[in-house]
Design an enzyme around this catalytic site. Structure first.
Site, mmCIF file in Angstrom:
data_model
loop_
_atom_site.group_PDB
_atom_site.id
_atom_site.type_symbol
_atom_site.label_atom_id
_atom_site.label_comp_id
_atom_site.label_asym_id
_atom_site.label_seq_id
_atom_site.Cartn_x
_atom_site.Cartn_y
_atom_site.Cartn_z
ATOM 1 N N SER A 80 0.842 -1.187 0.000
ATOM 2 C CA SER A 80 0.000 0.000 0.000
ATOM 3 C C SER A 80 0.877 1.236 0.000
ATOM 4 O O SER A 80 1.977 1.233 0.565
ATOM 5 C CB SER A 80 -0.905 -0.008 1.243
ATOM 6 O OG SER A 80 -1.843 1.036 1.178
ATOM 7 N N ASP A 81 0.381 2.284 -0.663
ATOM 8 C CA ASP A 81 1.098 3.552 -0.670
ATOM 9 C C ASP A 81 0.066 4.663 -0.803
ATOM 10 O O ASP A 81 -0.997 4.460 -1.384
ATOM 11 C CB ASP A 81 2.109 3.622 -1.816
ATOM 12 C CG ASP A 81 3.091 4.752 -1.619
ATOM 13 O OD1 ASP A 81 4.004 4.601 -0.788
ATOM 14 O OD2 ASP A 81 2.933 5.804 -2.263
ATOM 15 N N GLN A 82 0.379 5.826 -0.257
ATOM 16 C CA GLN A 82 -0.580 6.921 -0.278
ATOM 17 C C GLN A 82 0.098 8.253 -0.519
ATOM 18 O O GLN A 82 1.198 8.509 -0.025
ATOM 19 C CB GLN A 82 -1.329 6.978 1.055
ATOM 20 C CG GLN A 82 -2.412 8.041 1.113
ATOM 21 C CD GLN A 82 -3.092 8.066 2.467
ATOM 22 O OE1 GLN A 82 -2.484 8.467 3.456
ATOM 23 N NE2 GLN A 82 -4.334 7.632 2.513
#
Length: 196
Positions: free
Chosen positions: A68-70
């Site tokens: 996951s990355d944001q």
């Protein structure tokens, strides 16, 4: 069940995943998170989520791996983690009275079958009009310097907002659980029947 790996060093993502009451291992991937020239926010987070999962597969070749990355985007500009107080002040000053879109890239990689599911989940935060004094007070209280957008919505950060728009409030913290549950179901993992 295959070993489930959360490919993240984030304590916030780990706390979110614990809500599902399934066993997992947290393992931090070592990848270059630089933005490629001309890369959009959505393509960046989607690519990084997949790269994190793939990097961990080298050490866990039989696992199901979550990447996951944001990033936050305001007026077309990507905001990352501020890293320090003054950068956080600037980020929140620019967000004051504005709508900021958070894009969370989510990937689930089955290292055993070499199959990758991935998506990008948007979430929009409408910020209240904030004074610099309010912003500095908030930052001194929570010190969210490792959080995209310079706030923690699960804490006092909620006081910064006028309105939230999105399908899953967990997305704002960095792990869209509703979508993750769908991806896990596609791999035969039912969080409501974890041992079957």
């Amino acid at each position: 069940m295959q070993t489930l790996i959360l490919g993240s060093s984030s304590p916030y993502r780990a706390e979110l995943l614990k809500k599902l009451a399934i066993n997992f291992i947290q393992y931090s991937p070592d990848i270059d998170e630089s933005v490629s020239e001309g890369e959009t926010a959505t393509s960046l987070v989607e690519r990084l989520a997949q790269e994190k999962a793939l990097a961990i597969a080298k050490d866990y070749p039989q696992a199901l791996i979550i990447g996951s990355d944001q990033v936050a985007v305001i007026e077309g500009k990507i905001l990352g983690k501020p890293g320090d107080h003054e950068t956080a002040v600037k980020q929140l000053m620019s967000a004051s009275g504005q709508a900021v879109t958070f894009y969370t890239g989510l990937a689930l990689y089955n290292a055993k079958t070499h199959t990758m599911q991935h998506l990008v989940e948007p979430f929009v935060v409408h910020f209240r009009h904030l004074t610099e004094k309010q912003i500095r007070y908030y930052l001194e209280r929570e010190q969210p310097y490792q959080c995209a957008g310079s706030f923690k919505s699960e804490g006092l950060g909620i006081s910064l907002f006028a309105k939230l728009e999105g399908d899953d409030p967990n997305s704002l913290i960095g792990l869209p659980l509703i979508k993750l549950i769908e991806l896990l179901n596609n791999e035969g993992v039912d969080v409501l029947q974890p041992n079957e």
